[in-house]
Each structure stands twice: as structure tokens, then as C-alpha cells.
Design an enzyme around this catalytic site. Structure first.
Site, PDB file in Angstrom:
ATOM      1  N   LYS A 121       0.159   4.337  -0.477  1.00 36.07           N
ATOM      2  CA  LYS A 121      -0.453   5.579   0.018  1.00 36.07           C
ATOM      3  C   LYS A 121      -0.106   6.754  -0.911  1.00 36.07           C
ATOM      4  O   LYS A 121      -0.005   6.571  -2.121  1.00 36.07           O
ATOM      5  CB  LYS A 121      -0.034   5.822   1.474  1.00 36.07           C
ATOM      6  CG  LYS A 121      -0.287   4.588   2.355  1.00 36.07           C
ATOM      7  CD  LYS A 121      -0.080   4.813   3.815  1.00 36.07           C
ATOM      8  CE  LYS A 121      -0.326   3.519   4.573  1.00 36.07           C
ATOM      9  NZ  LYS A 121      -0.210   3.662   6.007  1.00 36.07           N
ATOM     10  N   HIS A 165      -9.683   1.653   4.522  1.00 37.39           N
ATOM     11  CA  HIS A 165      -8.433   1.800   5.275  1.00 37.39           C
ATOM     12  C   HIS A 165      -8.657   2.791   6.416  1.00 37.39           C
ATOM     13  O   HIS A 165      -9.430   3.734   6.282  1.00 37.39           O
ATOM     14  CB  HIS A 165      -7.324   2.296   4.337  1.00 37.39           C
ATOM     15  CG  HIS A 165      -5.977   2.270   4.990  1.00 37.39           C
ATOM     16  ND1 HIS A 165      -5.559   3.260   5.841  1.00 37.39           N
ATOM     17  CD2 HIS A 165      -4.978   1.357   4.946  1.00 37.39           C
ATOM     18  CE1 HIS A 165      -4.344   2.961   6.293  1.00 37.39           C
ATOM     19  NE2 HIS A 165      -3.967   1.810   5.765  1.00 37.39           N
ATOM     20  N   GLY A 219       2.111   2.415  10.889  1.00 35.62           N
ATOM     21  CA  GLY A 219       3.154   3.441  10.796  1.00 35.62           C
ATOM     22  C   GLY A 219       3.838   3.774  12.109  1.00 35.62           C
ATOM     23  O   GLY A 219       4.579   4.757  12.192  1.00 35.62           O
ATOM     24  N   SER A 266       2.977  -1.819  10.477  1.00 39.01           N
ATOM     25  CA  SER A 266       4.409  -1.892  10.809  1.00 39.01           C
ATOM     26  C   SER A 266       5.075  -3.229  10.476  1.00 39.01           C
ATOM     27  O   SER A 266       6.040  -3.622  11.137  1.00 39.01           O
ATOM     28  CB  SER A 266       4.645  -1.532  12.290  1.00 39.01           C
ATOM     29  OG  SER A 266       4.242  -0.198  12.525  1.00 39.01           O
ATOM     30  N   GLU A 295      -7.029   5.213   7.441  1.00 40.95           N
ATOM     31  CA  GLU A 295      -6.810   6.627   7.065  1.00 40.95           C
ATOM     32  C   GLU A 295      -8.024   7.183   6.323  1.00 40.95           C
ATOM     33  O   GLU A 295      -8.371   8.353   6.463  1.00 40.95           O
ATOM     34  CB  GLU A 295      -5.525   6.734   6.218  1.00 40.95           C
ATOM     35  CG  GLU A 295      -4.287   6.534   7.089  1.00 40.95           C
ATOM     36  CD  GLU A 295      -3.103   5.896   6.381  1.00 40.95           C
ATOM     37  OE1 GLU A 295      -3.064   5.871   5.148  1.00 40.95           O
ATOM     38  OE2 GLU A 295      -2.200   5.413   7.104  1.00 40.95           O
ATOM     39  N   GLU A 328      -5.901  -4.427  10.619  1.00 35.87           N
ATOM     40  CA  GLU A 328      -4.861  -3.426  10.867  1.00 35.87           C
ATOM     41  C   GLU A 328      -5.193  -2.643  12.141  1.00 35.87           C
ATOM     42  O   GLU A 328      -5.988  -1.673  12.084  1.00 35.87           O
ATOM     43  CB  GLU A 328      -4.766  -2.449   9.695  1.00 35.87           C
ATOM     44  CG  GLU A 328      -4.474  -3.107   8.370  1.00 35.87           C
ATOM     45  CD  GLU A 328      -3.836  -2.121   7.387  1.00 35.87           C
ATOM     46  OE1 GLU A 328      -2.697  -2.369   6.985  1.00 35.87           O
ATOM     47  OE2 GLU A 328      -4.477  -1.108   7.054  1.00 35.87           O
ATOM     48  N   ASN A 359       0.867  -1.176   0.000  1.00 36.26           N
ATOM     49  CA  ASN A 359       0.000   0.000   0.000  1.00 36.26           C
ATOM     50  C   ASN A 359       0.902   1.223   0.000  1.00 36.26           C
ATOM     51  O   ASN A 359       1.460   1.588   1.033  1.00 36.26           O
ATOM     52  CB  ASN A 359      -0.891  -0.039   1.259  1.00 36.26           C
ATOM     53  CG  ASN A 359      -1.732   1.210   1.414  1.00 36.26           C
ATOM     54  OD1 ASN A 359      -1.836   2.019   0.491  1.00 36.26           O
ATOM     55  ND2 ASN A 359      -2.339   1.370   2.587  1.00 36.26           N
TER      56      ASN A 359
HETATM   57  P1  PGA Z   1       2.514   0.479   7.685  1.00 34.48           P
HETATM   58  O1  PGA Z   1       1.095   0.738   6.995  1.00 34.48           O
HETATM   59  O2  PGA Z   1       3.034  -0.827   7.179  1.00 34.48           O
HETATM   60  O3  PGA Z   1       3.344   1.652   7.289  1.00 34.48           O
HETATM   61  O4  PGA Z   1       2.264   0.432   9.165  1.00 34.48           O
HETATM   62  C1  PGA Z   1       0.202  -0.326   6.786  1.00 34.48           C
HETATM   63  C2  PGA Z   1      -1.078   0.204   6.194  1.00 34.48           C
HETATM   64  O5  PGA Z   1      -1.483   1.320   6.542  1.00 34.48           O
HETATM   65  O6  PGA Z   1      -1.719  -0.467   5.363  1.00 34.48           O
END
Ligand code: PGA
Length: 250
Positions: A10, A94, A170, A208, A96, A164, A8
Site C-alpha cells: 500500500k 482492491h 486491516g 488480516s 481501497e 478479501e 501488498n
Molecule cells: P491486511 O490487508 O493484511 O492489512 O488486512 C490486506 C489487503 O488489503 O490486501
């Protein structure tokens, strides 16, 4: 094999980035099978990435689709549009999108219906906040997210769920892999018992994931794969994680 490792990206990427990513990935991935790998770049780069990696069998998808198919909805992209340009999947809901763009479970439900209608596999993201985790309400929160996303007049056929935890995205923190395993088992039970017409292809963990913790996660029985943000921005690291996956799961 269904999609198991999804990058992903982003709001990252450029033509140069895509070229470098593809060489870093292709030089370091040692597996023969590419079909379990997916990349969700920014939509404007879908075609470019498809040209660089699609012929190898890597599946390309979108990070989001609209809840409607056509209309006066400036800035949106529909499931039929991404299907038309060869996308196999779309991430939906997601965290976000839920927080920054106020996506509710009912909007997410509409998006799932759109994806299903146009044979785009939805990668439904669910996850609890840190407070919900500390209050031991994780299972309840996830069950509500699943039920509200799936319940409705039209059955969603194929589905991938990405678990998640919001606090793991993150942050560099991951939950205990055994705990993730139990959550995944619960997710599979909920979908199978409440939505028997839905084919849950895989349950991925996200938050992460990187080359140092990938094997501890992939060793778990109910963790089918991963949705990877930050660590997927480096083609080499994504390839190394895919190599670990191949050793443990394929
Ligand atoms: P990350 O993001 O691996 O940077 O924690 C995962 C995601 O948001 O799908």
C-alpha cells in the site's frame, strides 16, 4: 507454481525500508522456491525492490494500473509501462481502490483487459462488506463482482483472484477458515463454469493474515495462498508466513 503469497505494501515504503525489508526477509526465509512469492511496492520503488529481490526469483508487481494504455491521464501508470520494467502482475480492484477512488466493476474490467493484453497477470480483488456478510449475500455479491469484471468482448486469459472480505482488511478479524474455503470453492466454480477460457491460476485469501493465523488458512483445500497487507510490511514476518506456506502447500 503460480503466485501464491503476495505482499501488498500500500502507501508505505522508502529506500531504507526496502533495504531493511530485504535483509529481514532473506535472513528468515528457509525455502528454496521464490517464484510463488510476489511483492507489490509503491510503483516508484519497483525498480529498487527488483534489484534487491528479483534475482532471487521473487516476482515484483504493481498495486494498480490504469484502464487505458496512453493519453492525457496525469498521474496514471499503464500495464505496458509496468511490463516494460519487468513486472509480472498487478493488483486490480482492491477494495481501497473501489471505495477511495470510486473504481467500478466496469473500470476494473478495462484494467483486466489492459493487463491481459500486456501479459501482466491480474490479481483481481473481490469482497463483501460487513452488511452484505450479515445479510448472507456474500456469494451473490462476489459472483456479480466476478461476472462484471470478466464479462466482455475480450477473454481474460490468466487470472488470480484475491477474496478479501472488506471487513477483514486491516481489522485483525478473519472469517472462519472453513467458511473461506467454501467461498473459494464457489469462486472457482463460477469462473470455471462461466469463463471456461480463463485460466484461474489461484484463489488467494486476504484480510488480516498474519503469522498466527496463516496455518489455519493454508490448511484449507481451496485456499491457494494469501494477499497480505499489514503483516507483509515486516520482512521477517512475511518470511515466516512463507515458511508456513512451504510446509503446508509446497
Ligand atoms: P491486511 O490487508 O493484511 O492489512 O488486512 C490486506 C489487503 O488489503 O490486501
Amino acid at each position: 507454481m503460480s503466485l501464491r503469497l503476495i505482499a501488498n505494501w500500500k502507501l508505505n515504503g522508502s529506500s531504507d525500508f526496502n533495504n531493511q525489508w530485504a535483509s529481514g526477509f532473506l535472513e528468515n526465509y528457509h525455502g528454496q522456491n521464490f517464484s510463488f512469492l510476489g511483492i507489490a511496492p509503491a510503483s516508484v520503488f519497483i525498480d529498487h525492490i527488483k534489484g534487491l529481490l528479483g534475482d532471487h526469483g521473487v516476482q515484483i508487481g504493481a498495486q494498480n494500473i490504469d484502464s487505458e494504455n496512453v493519453g492525457a491521464r496525469t498521474g496514471e501508470i499503464s500495464a505496458s509501462m509496468i511490463q516494460d520494467i519487468g513486472c509480472k502482475f498487478s493488483i486490480i480492484g482492491h477494495s481501497e481502490r473501489r471505495t477511495l477512488f470510486q473504481e467500478s466493476n466496469s473500470i476494473i474490467h478495462q484494467k483486466l483487459i489492459q493487463a491481459n493484453h500486456y501479459s501482466v497477470i491480474p490479481v483481481l480483488c473481490i469482497g463483501e462488506s460487513i452488511e452484505e456478510n450479515q445479510n448472507n449475500t456474500t456469494n451473490k455479491v462476489l459472483e456479480k463482482q466476478i461476472v462484471e469484471a470478466l464479462e466482455g468482448s475480450t477473454d481474460v486469459g490468466s487470472l488470480i483472484i484475491a477474496y478479501e472480505p472488506v471487513w477483514a482488511i486491516g481489522s485483525g478479524k478473519i472469517p472462519n477458515p472453513e467458511d473461506v474455503n467454501s467461498v473459494h470453492e464457489m469462486i472457482k466454480d463460477v469462473v470455471q463454469s462461466r469463463f471456461p477460457n480463463t485460466d484461474l491460476e489461484s484463489v488467494l485469501y486476504g484480510g488480516s493474515v498474519n503469522i498466527s493465523n496463516a496455518s489455519s488458512l493454508f490448511e484449507q483445500k481451496y485456499i491457494d495462498g494469501a494477499l497480505i497487507g499489514g503483516a507483509s510490511l515486516d520482512g521477517k514476518e512475511f518470511a515466516l508466513i512463507a515458511n508456513v506456506f512451504n510446509d503446508l502447500k509446497v
